[in-house]
Every structure is written in C-alpha cells, then in structure tokens.
Design a protein around this motif. Structure first.
Motif, PDB file in Angstrom:
ATOM      1  N   LYS A  95       0.835  -1.199   0.000  1.00 46.75           N
ATOM      2  CA  LYS A  95       0.000   0.000   0.000  1.00 46.75           C
ATOM      3  C   LYS A  95       0.871   1.251   0.000  1.00 46.75           C
ATOM      4  O   LYS A  95       0.541   2.253  -0.622  1.00 46.75           O
ATOM      5  N   ASN A  96       2.001   1.173   0.748  1.00 43.74           N
ATOM      6  CA  ASN A  96       2.904   2.314   0.865  1.00 43.74           C
ATOM      7  C   ASN A  96       4.343   1.818   0.873  1.00 43.74           C
ATOM      8  O   ASN A  96       4.623   0.655   1.172  1.00 43.74           O
ATOM      9  N   ASN A  97       5.253   2.719   0.551  1.00 49.09           N
ATOM     10  CA  ASN A  97       6.654   2.488   0.873  1.00 49.09           C
ATOM     11  C   ASN A  97       6.817   2.687   2.374  1.00 49.09           C
ATOM     12  O   ASN A  97       6.196   3.579   2.962  1.00 49.09           O
ATOM     13  N   THR A  98       7.644   1.859   3.000  1.00 47.73           N
ATOM     14  CA  THR A  98       7.783   1.913   4.464  1.00 47.73           C
ATOM     15  C   THR A  98       9.244   1.865   4.871  1.00 47.73           C
ATOM     16  O   THR A  98      10.011   1.039   4.378  1.00 47.73           O
ATOM     17  N   ILE A  99       9.613   2.765   5.773  1.00 41.25           N
ATOM     18  CA  ILE A  99      10.907   2.698   6.464  1.00 41.25           C
ATOM     19  C   ILE A  99      10.609   2.664   7.954  1.00 41.25           C
ATOM     20  O   ILE A  99       9.869   3.515   8.465  1.00 41.25           O
ATOM     21  N   LYS A 100      11.156   1.675   8.660  1.00 38.19           N
ATOM     22  CA  LYS A 100      10.870   1.518  10.078  1.00 38.19           C
ATOM     23  C   LYS A 100      12.158   1.269  10.846  1.00 38.19           C
ATOM     24  O   LYS A 100      13.012   0.491  10.414  1.00 38.19           O
ATOM     25  N   LEU A 101      12.270   1.920  11.982  1.00 41.51           N
ATOM     26  CA  LEU A 101      13.414   1.723  12.864  1.00 41.51           C
ATOM     27  C   LEU A 101      12.914   1.445  14.273  1.00 41.51           C
ATOM     28  O   LEU A 101      12.095   2.195  14.803  1.00 41.51           O
ATOM     29  N   SER A 102      13.406   0.345  14.879  1.00 43.90           N
ATOM     30  CA  SER A 102      13.040  -0.009  16.256  1.00 43.90           C
ATOM     31  C   SER A 102      14.305  -0.147  17.088  1.00 43.90           C
ATOM     32  O   SER A 102      15.331  -0.651  16.616  1.00 43.90           O
ATOM     33  N   TYR A 103      14.208   0.292  18.343  1.00 45.01           N
ATOM     34  CA  TYR A 103      15.324   0.106  19.271  1.00 45.01           C
ATOM     35  C   TYR A 103      14.768  -0.238  20.643  1.00 45.01           C
ATOM     36  O   TYR A 103      13.780   0.342  21.096  1.00 45.01           O
ATOM     37  N   GLY A 104      15.405  -1.223  21.297  1.00 49.11           N
ATOM     38  CA  GLY A 104      14.924  -1.638  22.604  1.00 49.11           C
ATOM     39  C   GLY A 104      16.029  -2.116  23.505  1.00 49.11           C
ATOM     40  O   GLY A 104      17.227  -2.022  23.187  1.00 49.11           O
ATOM     41  N   GLN A 105      15.611  -2.651  24.658  1.00 48.69           N
ATOM     42  CA  GLN A 105      16.567  -3.148  25.646  1.00 48.69           C
ATOM     43  C   GLN A 105      17.443  -4.249  25.058  1.00 48.69           C
ATOM     44  O   GLN A 105      17.096  -4.877  24.054  1.00 48.69           O
ATOM     45  N   PHE A 106      18.561  -4.479  25.713  1.00 49.45           N
ATOM     46  CA  PHE A 106      19.531  -5.506  25.326  1.00 49.45           C
ATOM     47  C   PHE A 106      20.116  -5.217  23.940  1.00 49.45           C
ATOM     48  O   PHE A 106      20.404  -6.139  23.175  1.00 49.45           O
ATOM     49  N   ASN A 107      20.241  -3.906  23.637  1.00 49.40           N
ATOM     50  CA  ASN A 107      20.825  -3.485  22.360  1.00 49.40           C
ATOM     51  C   ASN A 107      20.111  -4.125  21.167  1.00 49.40           C
ATOM     52  O   ASN A 107      20.744  -4.616  20.223  1.00 49.40           O
ATOM     53  N   THR A 108      18.807  -4.097  21.244  1.00 49.47           N
ATOM     54  CA  THR A 108      17.990  -4.689  20.185  1.00 49.47           C
ATOM     55  C   THR A 108      17.660  -3.633  19.129  1.00 49.47           C
ATOM     56  O   THR A 108      17.083  -2.592  19.434  1.00 49.47           O
ATOM     57  N   ILE A 109      18.030  -3.908  17.901  1.00 43.85           N
ATOM     58  CA  ILE A 109      17.781  -3.002  16.789  1.00 43.85           C
ATOM     59  C   ILE A 109      17.097  -3.765  15.662  1.00 43.85           C
ATOM     60  O   ILE A 109      17.481  -4.896  15.344  1.00 43.85           O
ATOM     61  N   ARG A 110      16.078  -3.143  15.083  1.00 45.02           N
ATOM     62  CA  ARG A 110      15.466  -3.690  13.876  1.00 45.02           C
ATOM     63  C   ARG A 110      15.220  -2.559  12.892  1.00 45.02           C
ATOM     64  O   ARG A 110      14.633  -1.535  13.248  1.00 45.02           O
ATOM     65  N   THR A 111      15.702  -2.736  11.688  1.00 38.70           N
ATOM     66  CA  THR A 111      15.424  -1.777  10.625  1.00 38.70           C
ATOM     67  C   THR A 111      14.702  -2.504   9.503  1.00 38.70           C
ATOM     68  O   THR A 111      14.982  -3.676   9.219  1.00 38.70           O
ATOM     69  N   LEU A 112      13.780  -1.798   8.882  1.00 36.15           N
ATOM     70  CA  LEU A 112      12.961  -2.394   7.827  1.00 36.15           C
ATOM     71  C   LEU A 112      12.762  -1.386   6.710  1.00 36.15           C
ATOM     72  O   LEU A 112      12.469  -0.211   6.960  1.00 36.15           O
ATOM     73  N   GLY A 113      12.922  -1.836   5.488  1.00 32.88           N
ATOM     74  CA  GLY A 113      12.598  -1.018   4.331  1.00 32.88           C
ATOM     75  C   GLY A 113      11.798  -1.826   3.328  1.00 32.88           C
ATOM     76  O   GLY A 113      12.228  -2.912   2.921  1.00 32.88           O
ATOM     77  N   LEU A 114      10.616  -1.333   2.962  1.00 33.18           N
ATOM     78  CA  LEU A 114       9.775  -1.963   1.950  1.00 33.18           C
ATOM     79  C   LEU A 114       9.436  -0.907   0.904  1.00 33.18           C
ATOM     80  O   LEU A 114       8.898   0.152   1.242  1.00 33.18           O
ATOM     81  N   PHE A 115       9.718  -1.211  -0.371  1.00 32.86           N
ATOM     82  CA  PHE A 115       9.602  -0.189  -1.400  1.00 32.86           C
ATOM     83  C   PHE A 115       8.943  -0.737  -2.661  1.00 32.86           C
ATOM     84  O   PHE A 115       9.363  -1.781  -3.186  1.00 32.86           O
ATOM     85  N   ASN A 116       7.920  -0.034  -3.134  1.00 38.32           N
ATOM     86  CA  ASN A 116       7.382  -0.314  -4.458  1.00 38.32           C
ATOM     87  C   ASN A 116       8.387   0.174  -5.497  1.00 38.32           C
ATOM     88  O   ASN A 116       8.831   1.329  -5.439  1.00 38.32           O
ATOM     89  N   VAL A 117       8.768  -0.682  -6.410  1.00 36.68           N
ATOM     90  CA  VAL A 117       9.716  -0.282  -7.455  1.00 36.68           C
ATOM     91  C   VAL A 117       9.021  -0.159  -8.802  1.00 36.68           C
ATOM     92  O   VAL A 117       9.667   0.000  -9.835  1.00 36.68           O
ATOM     93  N   HIS A 118       7.698  -0.230  -8.759  1.00 39.66           N
ATOM     94  CA  HIS A 118       6.899  -0.085  -9.969  1.00 39.66           C
ATOM     95  C   HIS A 118       5.579   0.541  -9.562  1.00 39.66           C
ATOM     96  O   HIS A 118       4.997   0.169  -8.544  1.00 39.66           O
ATOM     97  N   GLU A 119       5.106   1.485 -10.310  1.00 36.91           N
ATOM     98  CA  GLU A 119       3.840   2.123  -9.981  1.00 36.91           C
ATOM     99  C   GLU A 119       2.722   1.093  -9.974  1.00 36.91           C
ATOM    100  O   GLU A 119       2.558   0.327 -10.922  1.00 36.91           O
ATOM    101  N   LYS A 120       1.951   1.083  -8.882  1.00 35.01           N
ATOM    102  CA  LYS A 120       0.893   0.086  -8.734  1.00 35.01           C
ATOM    103  C   LYS A 120      -0.158   0.245  -9.827  1.00 35.01           C
ATOM    104  O   LYS A 120      -0.569   1.349 -10.154  1.00 35.01           O
ATOM    105  N   SER A 121      -0.587  -0.881 -10.369  1.00 33.76           N
ATOM    106  CA  SER A 121      -1.605  -0.843 -11.413  1.00 33.76           C
ATOM    107  C   SER A 121      -2.353  -2.159 -11.421  1.00 33.76           C
ATOM    108  O   SER A 121      -1.993  -3.113 -10.722  1.00 33.76           O
TER     109      SER A 121
END
Length: 745
Positions: free
Chosen positions: A231-257
């Motif tokens: 539905k959308n391009n998404t960039i997400k960054l998470s940080y938590g205890q115990f040096n927990t890191i999660r990064t996420l990138g989801l990208f449409n590389v073609h116009e939806k049709s």
C-alpha cells in the motif's frame, strides 16, 4: 393451428428466458487497484453466487438485465450494482472501498472458510511485527525458542510436541518450509526468512483431513501468502533493551496498477539478548516480488528471498545449577553454543482461468539452504574432559513444483467443484553431519556423516458437492517416497535405498443451518512423516504409519458482534518413529492417541475494540503402556491465547495480548512436571500524520519469571561425579521494552 401457436409462443418464451439468463463476468479491486481474493458476489434475484479468485475474477450464472449484484468482503464497504445490457458485453470492473473490520458484517455462508476468515480479522486488527508471532496467529498453536533466537522455534499443537515441525506442514507461497531428513531433526521448519510485514494472509487447517495438504500434515498445516503489492513504501526503525535493533525497508519499485506490481524489501535485526553472555545475534532478510496480471484473468508472480543469520546461545540450563548459585537464570554452562544459517528461495507462480469453469494454479520453486548448529545438551556426561558439544551441519538443495486444476459443473442435484492436483519435491543434502566438537573449532569425532536424497511425488483429488444446506467433500491423496542415503563413514560405498507409497482417503461435511450457524464434520487418514535415516535403519518397515482422525463442531454467531467456534476431535497414530538428530539414533514411540476440545471466541465491543481468545484442552497418551505410565512427555494439556486489540481509534492502534500454557508431564509417569506460564505483551502505536507513526512494544509486561522451553535431561556438570536427571530450561524473555518510528510514503 391453435396447437402450432401454442408451441410457437412456448418456444418464444423459452428463448427469451434463455437470452435473459446469462453469465456475468468481472473482477473486484481495492482502492489501490489491487485484486481482491475471496470477495462474495451474490445475485439477489437469481440467488446465484460466487467468490473472487486470487486475481479478483468471478463468474456468476443465471443473471439477467435488471438483476442486482451485491459484492462484499470483510474490511471493505459492501456495494450493489444493477445489471444493464452493457454489463454483459464485457468484463465488469468493481472497486471496493476500505472500511474498518466489522464482525457484525460477517455472514458465515458467504465465507469460503469461516475459521480462516476469523484469523484474517485477528491479523488485520493486530498485525504481526516479529517473525516469532507469525505462527502464534494459528489458534491453539504454541511456540518456544531455546537457542539464541536463530534456531527454528519449537512448536506445540493438539497434544503434539512437534519439535521444530515433525507433524505440521508449513508453506509460504507454495514453497515448503519443512526440511525433510534435516541435520537437527525431521521436518525442521525455520520461518525466519519471512519478513512479517509482507504477510497478506494465513490459511490453516487442523488434523489430516485435507486432500490438498502436503507431507507433515498430521496435527495440521499452515500456508502463508505474501503480498502482491504494498500500500505504501515503508521505512521503520526499532530500538529496545539488550541493544535490540530492527530496521525495515519496503519499497514499491513499480507504480501500482491493475496490470503489474513490483516491490523489494530488506530487514535487519540484531540483539545481545537478556543472557549474561551476549547472543551476538544478527539476521538480514531480503525479498523481491514481481506480479503481473494478464487478460484480467491470469496471474504470473516471481519471488526471490534470502536469509542470512548467525548467533551465539546459552542453551538449556539445569535447575540445580541455578538453585546452588552456580549460575543465575540467564547464565550458561556452555556459552559457546550457537550457529549460522542461510536460505535462498526462488519461486514462480502461475494462475490461469482456462475457461469459465476451469482454473489452473501452479508454482515451481528452488531453495538453497545452509545450516550449522552447535549445542551441548548433556555438558560433561559422555566426555568429562572436553565436554559433550555437538555440531550439526548440512548443505541442501530443494527442487519442486505444485499444480492443481479446479473445475465447476452444475449437476441435476448439486453444484460440483472438483480439484485435481499433482506435485514433486526433491531434496539433495550434501555432507549431513553430526560430530562431537570442542569450542566450535575442533572436531573430535564424526558420529554421522553422509549424503542424502529424498523424493516425494504426490497426487490428489477432491470433489465438493454443494447441495444447498449441505456441502459434502470426499477426497483422496496418493503419496510416493524414494529414500536414499550414502554413509560416508562406512568402509565401502553403499547406497541404502527404500521406497514407499500410500493412499489416504478424506471425507468432510459442512451443514449450514442458517446464515449464522454452521456445523462441520471432518474425517481422514494421514501419516506420520519419517526421516530417510529412520527408513533405511528400519529397512523400509512401517515407513508411513497411518494417522486416523475426526473433528466435529459448530461455528456460530449468536449475536451480530460475537463469533464462537468449538471442536471436539480425536487422533490415533499407528507409530511415531523419531530420528533424534542430537544423538543420531532412532526412537520408536509406539501407538498413541490424542483427543480434546478446541474453543474460540471473537467479540467486537465497538468499531475499534476487538477481543479474541482461543483455548485448547487435550489428553495425549500412549496406548501400549500401562495406565499412569503412558503420558506423552511435554504434550500440552491446557492452553489459552488471546487479547484485546484497538484498531484505528483517533490515530491509535495496539493491544494487550496474553498466552497461557498449563503444567505438562515431562516424563511418561508424570512424576516430573514442566511448569506452565502466563505471559502478557503490550503494544501501542500512534499515527502522528499520514506519514509518521510512533510505537512502543513491551514483552512480558508483568516481568513474569517463566521458562520458555523445558526438557527432562540426564546431564553431568564438570564438578559432579554422577549424572543427574532433572528439568533443564531456557528462561523466557523478561520485561523488555522497545520503541519504533515508521515512515510511510
């Protein structure tokens, strides 16, 4: 002359009636131009109906100018169109607008599978945000992690300690996740290559009742579908205890049709974990998917994914070491455990409407998989000098395809839908190894080493007779296996080979008492899947021991915003051979029976508040041992999962969710008990504007001290003269908080 006029008028009326009663074709899309699967299309005049395919395509019989079509799908606003002459000149294109999920709109008779629809609601009201949560969406399924986060989760379902997948079939877009004859154990299922935000749907079934369900479907199966577009391009960054890191990138590389879509994604995770010795865990996931729709009826999709992961682990620890103060709950006896794994998948899916009554669905796949795991379950029991650490390793290539044809036909007494399918899976495993090691560096002894080939060919057929109130579906599945193993430690080159075929009938009945009450009866014969090393060791005897099962129960909406499901079930297995990868031995467990009750409830308090809970009560016993000495170790007896979800209320979404596992027998006479637990998690997200969302998630809100996995094991510590048998456990996650920021564009 009068007779001639009568015949002429009758013929004319029949001709007019025939010309008026026509087929209507079309496709249903969402507001993002993406096809909607499973939408209900209903002709209010002729009462004919259909469901859209994965391409959004539908065909309705017995339609005429002036008829009204109702089109609906949970999560979308229902729409009505009146058919005109132009409606029959081509294919209709219908767009449904998004809407808040409303349980009140659920009509059981409109659903292809009501239980799966309810889980779809769970998924929409409480989205998955970690790979460990993927399987928890299946009602009654419990998981546990016990090796640093990189190892596949341990699974419990319907009185089975499934280990990592011995009795449940798991698939993603038609790719089998279960690894047959795996270095760590039969059916090993590592789902960590799935990025949770790419999951669009979960389809599941419990028991051996489904002709189309594949190898390992004893306790049940779970099929995941990934999204065809974002539905959308998404960039997400998470940080938590115990040096927990999660990064996420989801990208449409073609116009939806409506014609084609393409997207790519990357996920990276790292954490030290709560253990005294850092887990040093990291994982990267990649996905690329291209989907094309041809002629409004055909779909072609190509998907590539890649997983790479490594971790250290503290392993299971003995209770006596904690009680004596030698270590604390998050300490380790051998902190050199851990491993690394990678998996690359390539998958091509093709779906085609061959004609108005025939649909072809197929996929071909290839996977390359590497696995290396270091464990120490007995410490210094076998080797008091170097310790008992083991290495399990393999290099695997998997090839296969699946194809099925669905045909519909109107009989004089019923509507008939038949499904015919065939498939192949071939595994080539090189250097499958079990070795005694020291500090993950030195190989002290090769216990097992060899090359393995396993081929599974299958065919199935099922026929669904729609008699109105009743739907009767008999089915038949044919399985053929070829097992080959070359022992590299043998003096001479010998190929140990066995083959086996089996035929497994199924029969399911659904009675739709009314729009809000449905009864189901399921029955079938399946089998317990066996490891190649089990088969050649047994010289082909009892290769496919049968599993006999029945389910009975209702799905009921007593009031508009409440849905209840209940099932009474029974399952009998002729034999459960288990290849113990940690020891390189075969363990037969004999005949077993399991029976119990499943119960589920979904209640929508308001448009924004949604409550769900699922409970299971199970009795699992061996039938060949004396009463009181016939418990099946670690088989769950009582489980509860559920929670309260908040969905799109003034920018807020989130929920509080719990899971409960009761005490379980840890041995055959129940003299040792694996303690149960009750854990609560919380998450809350706030959408600042259309682009930015802030979130917080807390695991184990009340900081409960709980054991995630437990085993009764005989071990010896380095300072002990004699071995001790007692509970060993992996501690569950303590209170853990993390924050996230998501940017959609």
């Amino acid at each position: 002359m009068n007779q001639f006029k009568l015949i002429f008028v009758t013929f004319l009326l029949l001709s007019v009636t025939y010309s008026q009663a026509q087929q209507i074709k079309g496709s249903v899309f969402d507001s993002y131009k993406q096809p909607l699967n499973g939408a209900y299309v209903y002709n209010t005049t002729s009462k004919s109906h259909a469901h859209t395919s994965e391409n959004g395509y539908f065909l309705i019989e017995e339609s005429a100018v002036g008829d009204s079509l109702e089109i609906g799908l949970l999560g979308f606003k229902k729409t009505t169109i009146v058919l005109t002459e132009n409606s029959f000149s081509g294919s209709l294109s219908i767009v449904l607008e998004n809407n808040v999920f409303n349980l009140e709109e659920l009509v059981l008779t409109e659903q292809i599978n009501p239980l799966n629809t309810l889980v779809k609601m769970d998924l929409e009201t409480n989205p998955i945000n970690s790979s460990q949560e993927i399987l928890r969406k299946v009602p009654g399924l419990i998981i546990g992690q016990h090796a640093g986060g990189g190892k596949a989760e341990q699974i419990f379902l319907r009185g089975f300690d499934i280990d990592h997948g011995t009795d449940i079939s798991i698939n993603v877009d038609g790719i089998p996740v279960n690894n047959v004859s795996h270095a760590h154990g039969q059916g090993y299922s590592d789902l960590h290559f799935v990025i949770p935000e790419t999951i669009s749907n979960i389809h599941f079934g419990k028991g051996p009742y489904y002709a189309e369900a594949r190898d390992f479907t004893t306790a049940g199966y779970v099929d995941f579908k990934t999204k065809n577009s974002l539905k959308n391009n998404t960039i997400k960054l998470s940080y938590g205890q115990f040096n927990t890191i999660r990064t996420l990138g989801l990208f449409n590389v073609h116009e939806k049709s409506k014609r084609d879509n393409a997207y790519v994604g990357i996920e990276y995770i790292e954490t030290d974990g709560p253990f005294n010795t850092s887990q040093n865990f990291n994982r990267v996931n990649l996905i690329g998917k291209y989907t094309a729709y041809v002629n409004n009826t055909d779909k072609l999709a190509f998907t590539v994914t890649h997983l790479d992961s490594r971790w250290d682990a503290s392993g299971q620890i003995p209770q006596r070491a904690v009680d004596s103060g030698l270590i604390d709950r998050f300490g380790a006896i051998d902190d050199t455990e851990g491993g690394n794994t990678s998996r690359t998948n390539a998958n091509v899916e093709f779906r085609s409407v061959i004609d108005d009554n025939t649909l072809l669905t197929s996929n071909a796949f290839y996977s390359h998989y590497d696995f290396e795991l270091y464990s120490n379950f007995t410490f210094f029991l076998e080797d008091p000098i170097n310790g008992d650490q083991i290495k399990q390793k393999e290099d695997r290539n998997i090839f296969g395809f699946n194809a099925q044809i669905d045909k519909t036909k109107a009989l004089s007494f019923a509507d008939l839908k038949t499904t015919t399918g065939v498939g192949l899976r071939h595994d080539r495993v090189s250097d499958i190894e079990l070795s005694h090691t020291l500090n993950r560096k030195t190989t002290l002894e090769n216990i097992q080493l060899g090359d393995l080939n396993q081929t599974n060919m299958f065919a199935f057929y099922k026929a669904e007779f729609d008699l109105g109130k009743f739907k009767i579906t008999p089915g038949l599945r044919l399985e053929y296996f070829k097992f080959m193993y070359n022992d590299a430690l043998a003096e001479d080159y010998v190929t140990q080979a066995e083959n086996k075929a089996g035929l497994f009938p199924k029969l399911n009945v659904v009675f739709e008492q009314n729009d809000n009450l449905q009864w189901f009866f399921k029955s079938g014969i399946g089998f317990h899947s066996n490891d190649t090393r089990v088969v050649v060791a047994q010289k082909g005897k009892e290769v496919l021991p049968k599993a006999y099962g029945v389910d009975f129960g209702p799905i009921w909406k007593p009031i508009p915003k409440l849905a209840v499901n209940a099932t009474a079930w029974y399952l009998f297995l002729e034999q459960e051979f288990v290849y113990v990868g940690d020891a390189g031995v075969v363990e037969p467990s004999g005949k077993t029976e399991r029976y119990g009750v499943d119960f589920g409830l979904r209640y929508q308090l308001t448009d924004y508040l949604y409550f769900n809970t699922d409970a299971t009560l199970t009795k699992a016993r061996s039938t060949e041992d004396p009463e009181g000495e016939n418990y099946i170790p670690l088989a769950p007896k009582l489980t509860f999962v559920g929670g309260l979800s908040l969905n799109e209320f003034n920018g807020f979404t989130g929920g509080i969710h719990y899971r409960y596992v009761g005490d379980r027998p840890a041995n055959e006479d129940n003299s040792v008990v694996a303690e149960g637990y009750f854990v609560t998690d919380f998450n809350l997200n706030y959408k600042i504007n259309k682009n930015i969302t802030l979130g917080v998630a807390i695991e184990n809100v009340f900081d409960t001290e709980w054991n995630e996995t437990q085993f009764l094991t005989e071990t010896r510590l380095q300072n002990e003269l004699n071995p001790v048998e007692e509970i060993h456990f992996t501690p569950g996650t303590p209170f853990t908080a993390k924050g996230s920021i998501t940017y959609n564009f």
